[in-house]
Design an enzyme around this catalytic site. Structure first.
Site, short mmCIF file in Angstrom:
data_model
loop_
_atom_site.label_atom_id
_atom_site.label_comp_id
_atom_site.label_asym_id
_atom_site.label_seq_id
_atom_site.Cartn_x
_atom_site.Cartn_y
_atom_site.Cartn_z
N TYR A 108 0.64 -1.26 -0.13
CA TYR A 108 0.06 -0.04 -0.51
C TYR A 108 1.10 1.77 -0.09
O TYR A 108 2.28 1.31 -0.44
CB TYR A 108 -0.65 0.28 1.20
N ARG A 161 -5.75 10.19 -10.85
CA ARG A 161 -5.14 10.91 -9.41
C ARG A 161 -5.25 10.16 -8.85
O ARG A 161 -5.86 9.21 -7.68
CB ARG A 161 -6.82 12.03 -9.31
N LYS A 179 -6.04 -1.36 -2.23
CA LYS A 179 -7.18 -1.29 -1.94
C LYS A 179 -7.03 -2.61 -0.82
O LYS A 179 -8.21 -2.92 -0.33
CB LYS A 179 -7.92 0.04 -2.23
N GLU A 250 -11.92 5.34 -6.30
CA GLU A 250 -10.89 5.20 -6.16
C GLU A 250 -9.93 6.36 -7.10
O GLU A 250 -9.87 5.61 -8.12
CB GLU A 250 -10.32 4.01 -5.46
N ASP A 251 -9.74 6.61 -6.58
CA ASP A 251 -8.36 8.07 -7.45
C ASP A 251 -9.04 8.56 -8.39
O ASP A 251 -8.50 8.68 -9.39
CB ASP A 251 -7.51 6.96 -7.57
N ASP A 273 -14.18 6.56 -1.71
CA ASP A 273 -13.51 6.29 -0.50
C ASP A 273 -12.40 7.74 -0.09
O ASP A 273 -12.67 7.94 1.11
CB ASP A 273 -12.51 5.26 -0.43
N ASP A 274 -12.09 8.60 -1.48
CA ASP A 274 -11.28 8.94 -1.11
C ASP A 274 -12.53 10.73 -0.45
O ASP A 274 -11.51 11.36 0.65
CB ASP A 274 -11.17 10.03 -2.54
N ASN A 422 -0.37 11.76 0.16
CA ASN A 422 0.62 10.52 -0.02
C ASN A 422 0.48 10.33 -1.03
O ASN A 422 0.46 11.28 -2.31
CB ASN A 422 -0.80 9.05 0.02
N1 NAI Z 1 -4.87 10.20 4.64
C1 NAI Z 1 -5.41 9.70 3.61
O1 NAI Z 1 -6.10 8.90 3.99
C2 NAI Z 1 -5.65 10.18 1.79
C3 NAI Z 1 -5.22 10.86 1.53
N2 NAI Z 1 -5.61 11.76 0.31
C4 NAI Z 1 -4.76 12.38 -0.36
O2 NAI Z 1 -4.59 14.20 -0.71
C5 NAI Z 1 -3.78 14.28 -2.26
C6 NAI Z 1 -5.39 14.98 -2.52
O3 NAI Z 1 -6.47 13.81 -3.20
P1 NAI Z 1 -7.58 14.51 -3.20
O4 NAI Z 1 -8.61 15.64 -3.07
O5 NAI Z 1 -9.06 13.07 -3.89
O6 NAI Z 1 -7.75 15.31 -5.31
P2 NAI Z 1 -7.55 16.42 -5.77
O7 NAI Z 1 -7.36 16.94 -7.10
O8 NAI Z 1 -9.18 16.80 -5.59
O9 NAI Z 1 -7.85 17.42 -4.89
C7 NAI Z 1 -6.26 18.35 -4.25
C8 NAI Z 1 -6.15 19.81 -4.29
O10 NAI Z 1 -5.46 21.01 -3.25
C9 NAI Z 1 -5.51 21.70 -4.40
N3 NAI Z 1 -3.32 22.56 -4.12
C10 NAI Z 1 -3.10 22.16 -5.63
N4 NAI Z 1 -1.67 22.95 -5.13
C11 NAI Z 1 -2.66 23.10 -3.83
C12 NAI Z 1 -1.55 24.22 -3.27
N5 NAI Z 1 -0.53 24.85 -2.98
N6 NAI Z 1 -2.15 25.00 -1.75
C13 NAI Z 1 -3.39 24.49 -1.74
N7 NAI Z 1 -4.20 23.56 -1.85
C14 NAI Z 1 -3.64 23.00 -3.10
C15 NAI Z 1 -5.82 21.59 -6.13
O11 NAI Z 1 -6.02 22.29 -6.30
C16 NAI Z 1 -6.92 20.90 -5.66
O12 NAI Z 1 -7.97 21.12 -5.35
C17 NAI Z 1 -3.41 12.94 -2.17
O13 NAI Z 1 -2.64 13.63 -1.98
C18 NAI Z 1 -3.95 12.00 -1.68
O14 NAI Z 1 -3.41 10.62 -1.98
C19 NAI Z 1 -6.36 11.92 -0.06
C20 NAI Z 1 -7.75 10.46 0.53
C21 NAI Z 1 -7.20 9.51 1.35
C1 PYR Z 2 -5.44 7.27 0.99
C2 PYR Z 2 -6.14 7.28 -0.42
O1 PYR Z 2 -6.80 6.68 -0.62
C3 PYR Z 2 -5.13 8.27 -1.19
O2 PYR Z 2 -4.40 8.74 -0.96
O3 PYR Z 2 -5.30 8.35 -2.21
MG MG Z 3 -7.30 6.93 -2.49
#
Ligand code: NAI
Ligand code: PYR
Ligand code: MG
Length: 571
Positions: A108, A161, A179, A250-251, A273-274, A422
């Site tokens: 993962y 993504r 996953k 997912e993603d 999930d996201d 991540n």
């Molecule tokens: N820990 C966890 O369980 C999870 C972590 N994530 C992580 O969250 C991140 C984002 O995922 P999503 O929301 O699905 O992507 P997304 O693309 O929908 O959202 C990312 C947002 O960040 C913004 N962004 C870009 N540069 C920026 C900056 N300098 N300052 C502030 N905002 C900025 C973008 O404009 C966008 O609105 C990924 O890295 C993913 O791995 C996502 C889901 C679960």
């Molecule tokens: C953990 C997860 O779902 C992500 O980083 O997209």
């Molecule tokens: Mg994800």
């Protein structure tokens, strides 16, 4: 494939089979490597094609773990583990269960990110389903294989993504595979019930398009009506082939993630999930963090950095948790500040979509001391808002700088800092730095696994605030109880179930989340709470008279363990 596990008079589980010789040992769901009994070797024509030595599962697990440790890179370890999974799933999951803290980061995040980036080079054997756009009229045929007969849960991505790594095209298949490994490893969903799917709609990643080993359809991403029609065909085919399936999105990239969820959430048993799983783990960890910090939810001021799918999902569920605590919705909105790439989101921005309810009124921030009121940066937001909590879901590595964290620590005794992006290189801050900068006062959780932080009292585990604490248990509850829909309320219930078993309930300086070694118990608790909620909402055929013990029995009966069950000839 369907595997019918039966029980004899004494409750001992066994399987009846009519699969022989190479068909048996080449089937990863049935293969027992060198651990077939003498009787099985005779009955299933295995003499001579399985070496005569016989090893117990436990011994083979430890031998494989040593092989993994001896490899020199994590990508090599991932390749080894994936080929083990494709050879012998029981052994793979026995290994994952026993050494989960070491193995999970290899199957993962963070290693799965690297695996997606190199999917073409490391591809060995087929797993799951690639549904490419040119095959859009053959989806029924693609899903028709007997091997998929037992499918109860699908994780699907279109690879646009992948973690914070952007468009990985069909290489994104690593994520549905990873996953689903956690559905089995963290919650005990039998592997034959899981099906990873990649929707191969092309890629806009030039490097992949020019890579001779690229695994997918070499074409720019299809978009608009063509994309929507394709997804519709996919969902229609899934509903026809697996009417009761749990479908996890997912993603997907931001323009599609919420849109698809809204389009299909009332059509089948499905969730994103996201958006929803991430929100749930954050609320669970936040509820625990309020115990550690002594600042109740009603008094938290929260900056969400990255107003995308995850960010807005998180904010909405925290809001629901606040409203559940008796705060008015209107007041609850005031607790949030969303910062995206152009700074604080205010009502000055015209292109707002699902972020709009969280935008700040210009009049509310008129007194803020900022350099440019049209672009209020993160540091200015931290200083002026009096925030107590910082959540990072921006995929921008390192943007929680020392200055930002120091400013946050001025607002509150114990700031809550969740840099959740991540994999590792996209994480908004290294948790060890955050602890150093705040004299270890910060309450920190990250999306990816980090090594423990050394304190005077010994090493302290860094909590992994990752949706992997939620979706396996939620899925277990939904599947075991036969829920027909996944609801937003289930994610709040799951978060509360998680917070209820947080170590901070016993020790204010403890971790927010139980250790990974206990994740199967965590998933079971979440499953029970979700199943109860499904019954409450009338989403199952079970009546309200089902008591907790009966629900536990249903869930325990559903759980699969990675052990070698005896095989008998089908009568
Ligand atoms: N820990 C966890 O369980 C999870 C972590 N994530 C992580 O969250 C991140 C984002 O995922 P999503 O929301 O699905 O992507 P997304 O693309 O929908 O959202 C990312 C947002 O960040 C913004 N962004 C870009 N540069 C920026 C900056 N300098 N300052 C502030 N905002 C900025 C973008 O404009 C966008 O609105 C990924 O890295 C993913 O791995 C996502 C889901 C679960
Ligand atoms: C953990 C997860 O779902 C992500 O980083 O997209
Ligand atoms: Mg994800």
């Amino acid at each position: 494939m369907k595997i019918d596990i039966k029980k004899d008079d004494k409750g001992q589980k066994y399987v009846e089979l009519d699969v022989y010789g190479y068909d048996l040992i080449n089937n990863p769901l049935l293969n027992k490597g060198r651990s077939f009994s003498h009787e099985e070797r005779v009955n299933f024509k295995l003499r001579g094609i399985v070496p005569p030595s016989n090893f117990p599962l436990e011994e083979i697990v430890d031998k494989n773990f040593q092989v993994i440790l001896d490899k020199s890179t994590d990508l090599e370890r991932h390749i080894y583990l994936r080929s083990l999974q494709d050879r012998n799933e029981t052994l793979f999951y026995a290994l994952l269960n026993k050494y989960i803290e070491k193995i999970m980061p290899l199957v993962y995040t963070p290693t799965v990110g690297l695996a997606c980036q190199h999917f073409g080079q490391i591809y060995r054997r087929p797993r799951g389903v690639f549904i490419s756009h040119p095959n859009r009229d053959a989806i029924d045929e693609i899903l028709d294989h007997d091997y998929f007969d037992g499918t109860e849960v699908i994780v699907v991505s279109d690879g646009e993504r992948i973690l914070g790594l952007g468009d990985q095209g069909a290489g994104g298949m690593g994520i549905p595979i990873g996953k689903l490994s956690l559905y089995t490893g963290c919650a005990g969903i039998a592997p034959n019930k899981t099906l990873p799917i990649i929707l191969d709609v092309g890629t806009d990643n030039e490097q992949l398009l020019n890579d001779p080993l690229y695994i997918g359809w070499r074409h720019k991403r299809i978009r608009g009506a063509e994309y929507d029609e394709f997804i519709d065909k996919f969902v229609t085919a899934v509903k026809k082939r697996f009417p009761k399936v749990l479908l996890q999105w997912e993603d997907f990239a931001q323009p599609n993630a919420l849109k698809l969820l809204n389009r299909y959430k009332n059509e089948l048993c499905t969730f994103n999930d996201d958006i929803q799983g991430t929100a749930s783990i954050v609320v669970g960890a936040l509820l625990a963090a309020t115990i550690a910090s002594g600042v109740p939810l009603a008094k938290q001021k929260i900056i969400v950095v990255g107003a995308g799918s995850a960010g807005v999902g998180i904010a909405n569920l925290i809001l629901d948790a606040m409203v559940d605590d008796g705060i008015t919705r209107e007041d609850a909105y005031k607790a949030f500040f969303m910062v995206d790439r152009y700074g604080l989101i205010t009502d000055n921005i015209e292109s707002l979509d699902f972020q709009k309810p969280f935008s700040r009124k210009s009049s509310d921030i008129a007194e803020w001391r900022v350099a440019n009121s049209q672009n209020i940066n993160l540091l200015e937001t931290v200083i002026n808002s009096g925030a107590t909590m910082l959540i990072g879901v921006s995929a921008q590595g390192g943007i929680f700088t020392r200055e930002v964290i120091k400013a946050l620590a001025k607002n509150t005794e114990r700031p809550i800092v969740f840099p959740l992006s991540n994999p590792t290189e996209k994480c908004e801050a290294n948790p060890h730095d955050v602890l150093d900068w705040t004299d270890a006062k910060a309450i920190v959780g990250t999306g990816t696994a980090y090594s423990p932080y050394e304190t005077v009292n010994g090493p302290k585990r860094i909590d992994q605030v990752n949706n992997s604490y939620i979706f396996p248990g939620l899925g277990l509850g939904v599947l075991a109880i036969g829920a027909t829909r996944v609801t937003d309320r289930m994610f709040l219930i799951a978060a509360k179930a998680l917070a209820a078993i947080s170590p901070v309930n016993h020790n204010k300086d403890g971790n927010l989340l139980p250790p990974l070694s206990e994740v199967r118990n965590v998933s079971r608790d979440i499953a029970i709470a979700v199943a109860e909620e499904a019954i409450r909402e009338g989403l199952t055929t079970y009546g309200h008279d089902l008591n907790r013990v009966e629900i536990e029995e249903i869930i325990d009966d559903y759980i699969w363990e990675p052990v070698y069950l005896p095989y008998y000839l089908k009568k």
